[in-house]
Structures are given as structure tokens and as C-alpha cells.
Design a protein around this motif. Structure first.
Motif, short mmCIF file in Angstrom:
data_model
loop_
_atom_site.label_atom_id
_atom_site.label_comp_id
_atom_site.label_asym_id
_atom_site.label_seq_id
_atom_site.Cartn_x
_atom_site.Cartn_y
_atom_site.Cartn_z
N PRO A 157 53.11 44.44 37.16
CA PRO A 157 54.29 43.77 37.71
C PRO A 157 55.49 44.71 37.71
N ASP A 158 56.39 44.52 38.68
CA ASP A 158 57.62 45.31 38.71
C ASP A 158 58.62 44.73 37.73
N ILE A 159 59.83 45.23 37.75
CA ILE A 159 60.82 44.82 36.76
C ILE A 159 61.20 43.34 36.91
N ASP A 160 60.93 42.77 38.10
CA ASP A 160 61.21 41.36 38.32
C ASP A 160 59.99 40.47 38.09
N GLY A 161 58.89 41.09 37.67
CA GLY A 161 57.68 40.33 37.42
C GLY A 161 56.80 40.12 38.64
N ASN A 162 57.15 40.76 39.77
CA ASN A 162 56.36 40.61 40.98
C ASN A 162 55.17 41.56 40.99
N ILE A 163 54.04 41.09 41.47
CA ILE A 163 52.89 41.95 41.72
C ILE A 163 52.89 42.27 43.21
N ASN A 164 53.30 43.47 43.56
CA ASN A 164 53.41 43.90 44.95
C ASN A 164 52.19 44.73 45.34
N VAL A 165 51.48 44.29 46.37
CA VAL A 165 50.30 45.01 46.83
C VAL A 165 50.71 46.07 47.84
N PRO A 166 49.85 47.06 48.12
CA PRO A 166 50.15 48.04 49.17
C PRO A 166 50.43 47.33 50.50
N ASN A 167 51.35 47.90 51.30
CA ASN A 167 51.76 47.18 52.52
C ASN A 167 50.69 47.13 53.60
N PHE A 171 44.15 41.28 52.45
CA PHE A 171 43.50 40.28 51.60
C PHE A 171 43.54 40.78 50.16
N ALA A 172 43.81 39.87 49.24
CA ALA A 172 43.81 40.21 47.82
C ALA A 172 43.31 39.00 47.04
N ASP A 173 42.45 39.27 46.07
CA ASP A 173 42.00 38.22 45.17
C ASP A 173 41.67 38.86 43.83
N VAL A 174 41.69 38.05 42.79
CA VAL A 174 41.39 38.54 41.45
C VAL A 174 39.96 39.08 41.41
N SER A 175 39.79 40.22 40.79
CA SER A 175 38.47 40.83 40.68
C SER A 175 37.67 40.18 39.56
N ASN A 176 36.43 39.86 39.86
CA ASN A 176 35.55 39.30 38.83
C ASN A 176 35.15 40.33 37.79
N ARG A 177 35.34 41.61 38.12
CA ARG A 177 34.96 42.66 37.19
C ARG A 177 36.13 43.16 36.36
N GLY A 178 37.30 42.54 36.55
CA GLY A 178 38.48 42.97 35.82
C GLY A 178 38.71 42.16 34.56
N THR A 179 39.93 42.27 34.06
CA THR A 179 40.28 41.60 32.80
C THR A 179 40.99 40.27 33.03
N THR A 180 41.19 39.89 34.32
CA THR A 180 41.95 38.66 34.60
C THR A 180 41.21 37.73 35.57
N PRO A 181 39.90 37.51 35.39
CA PRO A 181 39.16 36.70 36.36
C PRO A 181 39.54 35.23 36.36
N HIS A 182 40.29 34.79 35.34
CA HIS A 182 40.66 33.38 35.22
C HIS A 182 41.81 33.00 36.13
N LEU A 183 42.55 33.98 36.67
CA LEU A 183 43.73 33.68 37.46
C LEU A 183 43.35 33.12 38.83
N ASP A 184 44.21 32.25 39.36
CA ASP A 184 44.05 31.72 40.71
C ASP A 184 45.24 32.19 41.53
N VAL A 185 45.05 33.26 42.30
CA VAL A 185 46.15 33.86 43.04
C VAL A 185 45.83 33.93 44.52
N VAL A 186 46.89 33.99 45.33
CA VAL A 186 46.78 34.24 46.77
C VAL A 186 47.84 35.25 47.16
N LEU A 187 47.64 35.86 48.30
CA LEU A 187 48.60 36.83 48.82
C LEU A 187 49.59 36.12 49.73
N ARG A 188 50.87 36.26 49.42
CA ARG A 188 51.93 35.72 50.24
C ARG A 188 52.91 36.84 50.56
N GLY A 189 52.92 37.23 51.84
CA GLY A 189 53.66 38.42 52.19
C GLY A 189 52.98 39.62 51.55
#
Length: 203
Positions: free
Chosen positions: A67-77, A81-99
Motif C-alpha cells: 500500500p502507498d502512504i494513503d493505504g491504496n493498493i495501486n496496480v500497474p496502469n 484484471f487483478a485478483d488475490v493470488s491463491n498462492r500468496g499470503t492473502t488468499p482470504h481477501l475479497d478484492v476487485v479492481l476499480r480504476g
């Protein structure tokens, strides 16, 4: 002996022009020809459309973003499509890409306190595309160009069979590059799992 190389963007545009019987151009810079501008626009549109489906060559797996200093997770421009990776450390999150930011649907917030591991589909520039993808994009764009200029998707150029053959070749080449089993790094399975809501699968 002529050295055969991968299709350049100029060559792709000239293939589109040839599909409607137009003469090729020597450069894409500073051209004032309307058909050339239309061909370029349709080629660029098709580059985005094809890659938005998501293939092994344009997917980043388990990509950690802080996250940046404001707590935003900014993806490459160039992310479509972005979704939580099942092979990562945060598979429990439910996220979507907005902008270009992630949105936490469970907590209804754009603010994150910890890094998130994501699977991303990216739109790559032409030089980064494998040749089978370049070929499929070119054929698909040529058929669009034929249809929009002449109202026919077969006149002087490519047919539906040509496009389907190019698609099969691209998908076969992409499959050969993917170190996949039935459950991991398999987008067909991934899409089925994703329909069931938040991804809480430990694959």
C-alpha cells in the motif's frame, strides 16, 4: 537469403491495408492517410481486446504490491484484471479492481494496511508479444478492418477459418509455455473457482 523475423507493428498495419487492396506504407510516423490511421486504431483496439482475455504470456502470478502512504493498493496502469493470488499470503481477501486501485469488498474500503499478493493480467506492448499472438491479433484486426471499411469480413482478405486457425496456434503456443497442472496456473479452472465468490482456496 532473406532472414525471417517476427511481425512488426508496421508489417501488421500493412497486412491490414493489403486486406482491402491498399498499398503498403513505409512508416507509421506522420502519415496523413485516413486508411492508415483507421488501420492503426483497429490494430491497437484488437491488441487490447485479445490480451484482456488473459494468457500465460501476459499474466503475472503472485505479484506482491505494498500500500502507498494513503493505504491504496495501486496496480500497474496496464492492468486489466487483478485478483488475490491463491498462492500468496492473502488468499482470504475479497478484492476487485476499480480504476487502478484495489477495492476491498468485504470491508467496503480502498484502504489496506498490509501488502496484497495478486494475479494480474497486463496489456503488453507489441514488441513484448510472442509471434503467435501477433499473428492472431493481425488476422483478427484485418477482418475487423475489412468489415468496417467495406462492410465485408472476407473481401480481399482473411476468412473466419484464418482467424480460428491463428487463435488455435496462439493458444497451443501459450499452453506449451505454461507450467500448469489441473489446479494451479490454469485459467480455465481459475475462472470456475472465481464464480463461487471470494477466493478462499489453498491451491
Amino acid at each position: 537469403m532473406v532472414q525471417l523475423l517476427k511481425t512488426t507493428q508496421l508489417e501488421a498495419v500493412n497486412i491490414l491495408l493489403g486486406a482491402i487492396g491498399e498499398a503498403p506504407v513505409s512508416s507509421l510516423e506522420n502519415t496523413q492517410l485516413e486508411d492508415v490511421a483507421v488501420a492503426q486504431n483497429i490494430l491497437n483496439e484488437t491488441i487490447v481486446d485479445v490480451q484482456s482475455t488473459g494468457y500465460n504470456f501476459n499474466t503475472e502470478y503472485n505479484f506482491k504490491i505494498n500500500p502507498d502512504i494513503d493505504g491504496n493498493i495501486n496496480v500497474p496502469n496496464n492492468t486489466v484484471f487483478a485478483d488475490v493470488s491463491n498462492r500468496g499470503t492473502t488468499p482470504h481477501l475479497d478484492v476487485v479492481l476499480r480504476g487502478e486501485r484495489l477495492y476491498d469488498r468485504e470491508n467496503r474500503t480502498f484502504t489496506f494496511t498490509d501488502p496484497v499478493d495478486l494475479d494480474l493480467i497486463l496489456i503488453l506492448p507489441w514488441p513484448d508479444l510472442p509471434q503467435p499472438c501477433r499473428r492472431y491479433i493481425t488476422v483478427k484486426a484485418a477482418r475487423r478492418f475489412q468489415n468496417r471499411v467495406f462492410g465485408s469480413d472476407t473481401l480481399n482478405g482473411f476468412t473466419n477459418t484464418d482467424e480460428n486457425e491463428a487463435l488455435v496456434q496462439m493458444e497451443q503456443a501459450d499452453a506449451r509455455s505454461e507450467d500448469a497442472n489441473i489446479l494451479t496456473r490454469n485459467w480455465g479452472v481459475f475462472r470456475i473457482l472465481s464464480r463461487n465468490g471470494p477466493r478462499r482456496y489453498n491451491l
